[in-house]
Design a protein around this motif. Structure first.
Motif, PDB file in Angstrom:
ATOM      1  N   TYR A   1       0.791  -1.253   0.099  1.00 22.96           N
ATOM      2  CA  TYR A   1       0.030   0.150  -0.097  1.00 22.96           C
ATOM      3  C   TYR A   1       0.795   1.031  -0.163  1.00 22.96           C
ATOM      4  CZ  TYR A   1      -3.611   3.343   1.399  1.00 22.96           C
ATOM      5  OH  TYR A   1      -4.782   4.366   1.376  1.00 22.96           O
ATOM      6  N   ILE A   2       1.933   1.468   0.835  1.00 20.40           N
ATOM      7  CA  ILE A   2       2.956   2.503   0.921  1.00 20.40           C
ATOM      8  C   ILE A   2       3.557   2.741  -0.518  1.00 20.40           C
ATOM      9  CG2 ILE A   2       4.935   3.337   2.053  1.00 20.40           C
ATOM     10  CD1 ILE A   2       4.141   2.095   4.446  1.00 20.40           C
ATOM     11  N   SER A   3       3.986   1.718  -1.006  1.00 21.64           N
ATOM     12  CA  SER A   3       4.685   1.687  -2.366  1.00 21.64           C
ATOM     13  C   SER A   3       3.927   2.122  -3.465  1.00 21.64           C
ATOM     14  CB  SER A   3       5.253   0.126  -2.697  1.00 21.64           C
ATOM     15  OG  SER A   3       6.075  -0.378  -1.729  1.00 21.64           O
ATOM     16  N   ILE A   4       2.507   1.682  -3.478  1.00 19.72           N
ATOM     17  CA  ILE A   4       1.598   1.982  -4.502  1.00 19.72           C
ATOM     18  C   ILE A   4       1.004   3.353  -4.521  1.00 19.72           C
ATOM     19  CG2 ILE A   4      -0.255   1.495  -5.632  1.00 19.72           C
ATOM     20  CD1 ILE A   4       0.045  -1.601  -5.230  1.00 19.72           C
ATOM     21  N   VAL A   5       0.670   3.538  -3.000  1.00 22.81           N
ATOM     22  CA  VAL A   5      -0.326   5.012  -2.872  1.00 22.81           C
ATOM     23  C   VAL A   5       0.489   6.144  -2.685  1.00 22.81           C
ATOM     24  CG1 VAL A   5      -2.016   5.829  -1.449  1.00 22.81           C
ATOM     25  CG2 VAL A   5      -2.367   3.475  -2.008  1.00 22.81           C
ATOM     26  N   PHE A   6       1.453   5.904  -1.695  1.00 24.29           N
ATOM     27  CA  PHE A   6       2.616   7.048  -1.290  1.00 24.29           C
ATOM     28  C   PHE A   6       3.580   7.110  -2.141  1.00 24.29           C
ATOM     29  CE2 PHE A   6       0.019   5.952   2.372  1.00 24.29           C
ATOM     30  CZ  PHE A   6      -0.556   7.079   2.552  1.00 24.29           C
ATOM     31  N   LEU A   7       4.564   6.172  -2.547  1.00 25.91           N
ATOM     32  CA  LEU A   7       5.522   6.161  -3.163  1.00 25.91           C
ATOM     33  C   LEU A   7       5.432   6.159  -4.745  1.00 25.91           C
ATOM     34  CD1 LEU A   7       7.747   3.845  -0.882  1.00 25.91           C
ATOM     35  CD2 LEU A   7       7.606   6.299  -0.765  1.00 25.91           C
ATOM     36  N   LYS A   8       4.260   5.629  -5.255  1.00 27.20           N
ATOM     37  CA  LYS A   8       3.857   5.708  -6.536  1.00 27.20           C
ATOM     38  C   LYS A   8       4.886   4.753  -7.430  1.00 27.20           C
ATOM     39  CE  LYS A   8       0.874   8.825  -5.798  1.00 27.20           C
ATOM     40  NZ  LYS A   8      -0.749   8.716  -5.791  1.00 27.20           N
ATOM     41  N   VAL A   9       5.249   3.828  -6.972  1.00 25.06           N
ATOM     42  CA  VAL A   9       6.353   2.818  -7.628  1.00 25.06           C
ATOM     43  C   VAL A   9       5.379   2.553  -8.734  1.00 25.06           C
ATOM     44  CG1 VAL A   9       7.406   0.603  -7.398  1.00 25.06           C
ATOM     45  CG2 VAL A   9       7.512   2.296  -5.513  1.00 25.06           C
ATOM     46  N   VAL A  10       4.161   1.832  -8.609  1.00 26.66           N
ATOM     47  CA  VAL A  10       3.578   1.536  -9.811  1.00 26.66           C
ATOM     48  C   VAL A  10       2.018   2.093  -9.617  1.00 26.66           C
ATOM     49  CG1 VAL A  10       4.754  -0.782  -9.995  1.00 26.66           C
ATOM     50  CG2 VAL A  10       2.763  -0.833  -8.443  1.00 26.66           C
ATOM     51  N   PRO A  11       1.394   2.337 -10.816  1.00 26.04           N
ATOM     52  CA  PRO A  11       0.064   2.594 -10.301  1.00 26.04           C
ATOM     53  C   PRO A  11      -0.960   1.667 -10.034  1.00 26.04           C
ATOM     54  CG  PRO A  11       0.403   2.034 -12.913  1.00 26.04           C
ATOM     55  CD  PRO A  11       1.683   1.884 -12.137  1.00 26.04           C
ATOM     56  N   LEU A  12      -1.932   2.129  -9.193  1.00 27.50           N
ATOM     57  CA  LEU A  12      -2.985   1.337  -8.539  1.00 27.50           C
ATOM     58  C   LEU A  12      -4.155   0.990  -9.475  1.00 27.50           C
ATOM     59  CD1 LEU A  12      -4.342   0.371  -5.773  1.00 27.50           C
ATOM     60  CD2 LEU A  12      -5.782   2.515  -5.969  1.00 27.50           C
ATOM     61  N   GLN A  13      -4.174  -0.458  -9.764  1.00 22.02           N
ATOM     62  CA  GLN A  13      -5.039  -1.045 -10.584  1.00 22.02           C
ATOM     63  C   GLN A  13      -6.265  -1.546  -9.756  1.00 22.02           C
ATOM     64  OE1 GLN A  13      -1.925  -3.894 -11.863  1.00 22.02           O
ATOM     65  NE2 GLN A  13      -2.753  -3.590 -13.906  1.00 22.02           N
ATOM     66  N   THR A  14      -7.512  -1.410 -10.385  1.00 22.31           N
ATOM     67  CA  THR A  14      -8.551  -1.870  -9.822  1.00 22.31           C
ATOM     68  C   THR A  14      -9.017  -3.319 -10.368  1.00 22.31           C
ATOM     69  OG1 THR A  14      -9.904  -0.822 -11.498  1.00 22.31           O
ATOM     70  CG2 THR A  14      -9.377   0.428  -9.682  1.00 22.31           C
ATOM     71  N   LEU A  15      -9.888  -3.974  -9.539  1.00 25.34           N
ATOM     72  CA  LEU A  15     -10.311  -5.311 -10.128  1.00 25.34           C
ATOM     73  C   LEU A  15     -11.469  -5.243 -11.070  1.00 25.34           C
ATOM     74  CD1 LEU A  15     -10.496  -7.273  -6.910  1.00 25.34           C
ATOM     75  CD2 LEU A  15      -8.718  -7.213  -8.295  1.00 25.34           C
ATOM     76  N   LYS A  16     -11.315  -6.091 -12.152  1.00 22.12           N
ATOM     77  CA  LYS A  16     -12.212  -5.761 -13.298  1.00 22.12           C
ATOM     78  C   LYS A  16     -13.551  -6.564 -13.164  1.00 22.12           C
ATOM     79  CE  LYS A  16      -8.427  -4.272 -16.103  1.00 22.12           C
ATOM     80  NZ  LYS A  16      -7.467  -4.750 -17.349  1.00 22.12           N
ATOM     81  N   SER A  17     -13.301  -7.723 -12.428  1.00 15.09           N
ATOM     82  CA  SER A  17     -14.355  -8.768 -12.546  1.00 15.09           C
ATOM     83  C   SER A  17     -14.608  -9.580 -11.409  1.00 15.09           C
ATOM     84  CB  SER A  17     -14.380  -9.658 -13.772  1.00 15.09           C
ATOM     85  OG  SER A  17     -13.133 -10.427 -13.572  1.00 15.09           O
ATOM     86  N   LYS A  18     -15.535 -10.168 -11.097  1.00 16.00           N
ATOM     87  CA  LYS A  18     -15.866 -11.036 -10.110  1.00 16.00           C
ATOM     88  C   LYS A  18     -15.002 -12.236 -10.255  1.00 16.00           C
ATOM     89  CE  LYS A  18     -19.390 -13.631  -7.415  1.00 16.00           C
ATOM     90  NZ  LYS A  18     -20.807 -14.286  -7.644  1.00 16.00           N
TER      91      LYS A  18
END
Length: 281
Positions: free
Chosen positions: A56-73
């Motif tokens: 979470y820290i790496s993605i949200v704060f450090l922006k190491v990689v963009p946050l991806q959302t789940l696409k399907s069940k």
């Protein structure tokens, strides 16, 4: 990326993965067997908590990689399945360390490519070359021989170890699908971010039921051993590194390649085990 840079990048990932795994295994053994911390399920939950927080820290704060959302069940179900299988593999492996030597534990783990090839075929109907399957026979044979002569052999520990090995293989196949499927592809860090909280939810009730005194005993050990919390923290961070590098190696190679790479190291452990049983060998 040029082929030379790609080779260097993958080699670096493999080195990181090897070193992280070795560190986690040795610290797990130290905590579970020598330090009096006999709570493998809670230990795995600590690992997953570290994975969730650091991802979470790496993605949200450090922006190491963009946050991806789940696409399907379907994608969520696969991630949840991966989490449950992962929990089973790690908990089983940690439990087996209470009964088996590290060298023998890792020798049994050398059969992972066999299970990986089997599950890969069942999941994708993809067949490897016959040479690949033939190469796995000596590994499995070596483990059978080692099991028969292991001086500290423990049946329950062996069952947990082989179960963890099979679960680890299935996990590799499933994570390979999640990391490479065009419609549901996630990068390694996002996959770890989504997988970890589900794993914690699975492990928490298991820890409370199977390790009811874990909180009191952990606090007691923390007061008794001043380095207890530091060891637990380092162990959890190394587990994050091991899991992340595991995903990255799988993404840039394949599930079977990952397990074969593991066996290259474990092969020497098998030889060491055999040498202990047959000094004149």
């Amino acid at each position: 990326m040029s082929s030379k840079k790609q080779a260097i990048f993958i080699s670096s990932l493999v080195i990181l993965w090897y070193s992280s795994n070795i560190g986690v295994i040795l610290l797990n053994k130290f905590l579970l067997s020598n330090y009096g911390f006999r709570f493998p399920i809670f230990l795995t939950m600590c690992h997953m908590a570290a994975c969730a927080i650091l991802s979470y820290i790496s993605i949200v704060f450090l922006k190491v990689v963009p946050l991806q959302t789940l696409k399907s069940k379907s994608q969520f179900v696969k991630i949840a399945t991966l989490s449950v299988v992962f929990c089973g593999s790690v908990v089983g492996g940690n439990i087996s360390l209470r009964y088996l030597a590290v060298s023998f534990n890792q020798a049994v783990g050398a059969t992972t490519p066999f299970f990986t090839a089997l599950f890969a075929y069942l999941a994708t109907l993809k067949r490897e070359a016959w040479v690949t399957y033939a190469a796995l026979v000596p590994v499995v044979t070596g483990v059978v021989i080692a099991s028969g002569g292991e001086p500290s052999f423990h049946f329950f520990g062996f069952v947990m170890c082989i179960s963890a090995t099979a679960a680890r293989a299935f996990k590799s196949v499933l994570q390979g699908i999640l990391l490479s499927s065009e419609g549901e592809k996630l990068n390694s860090m996002n996959l770890l971010l989504y997988m970890s909280p589900i794993a914690i939810l699975v492990l928490l009730p298991a820890a409370l039921i199977m390790e009811p005194n874990v909180v009191d005993d952990t606090l007691s050990l923390g007061r008794e051993h001043k380095f207890m919390w530091l060891l637990l923290l380092v162990n959890s961070v190394m587990a994050y590194s091991a899991n992340l590098s595991n995903f990255l190696v799988t993404k840039h190679t394949s599930a079977l390649t990952l397990q074969v790479l593991t066996s290259l190291t474990l092969f020497f452990l098998v030889l060491c085990v055999l040498h202990n049983y047959f000094p004149n060998y």
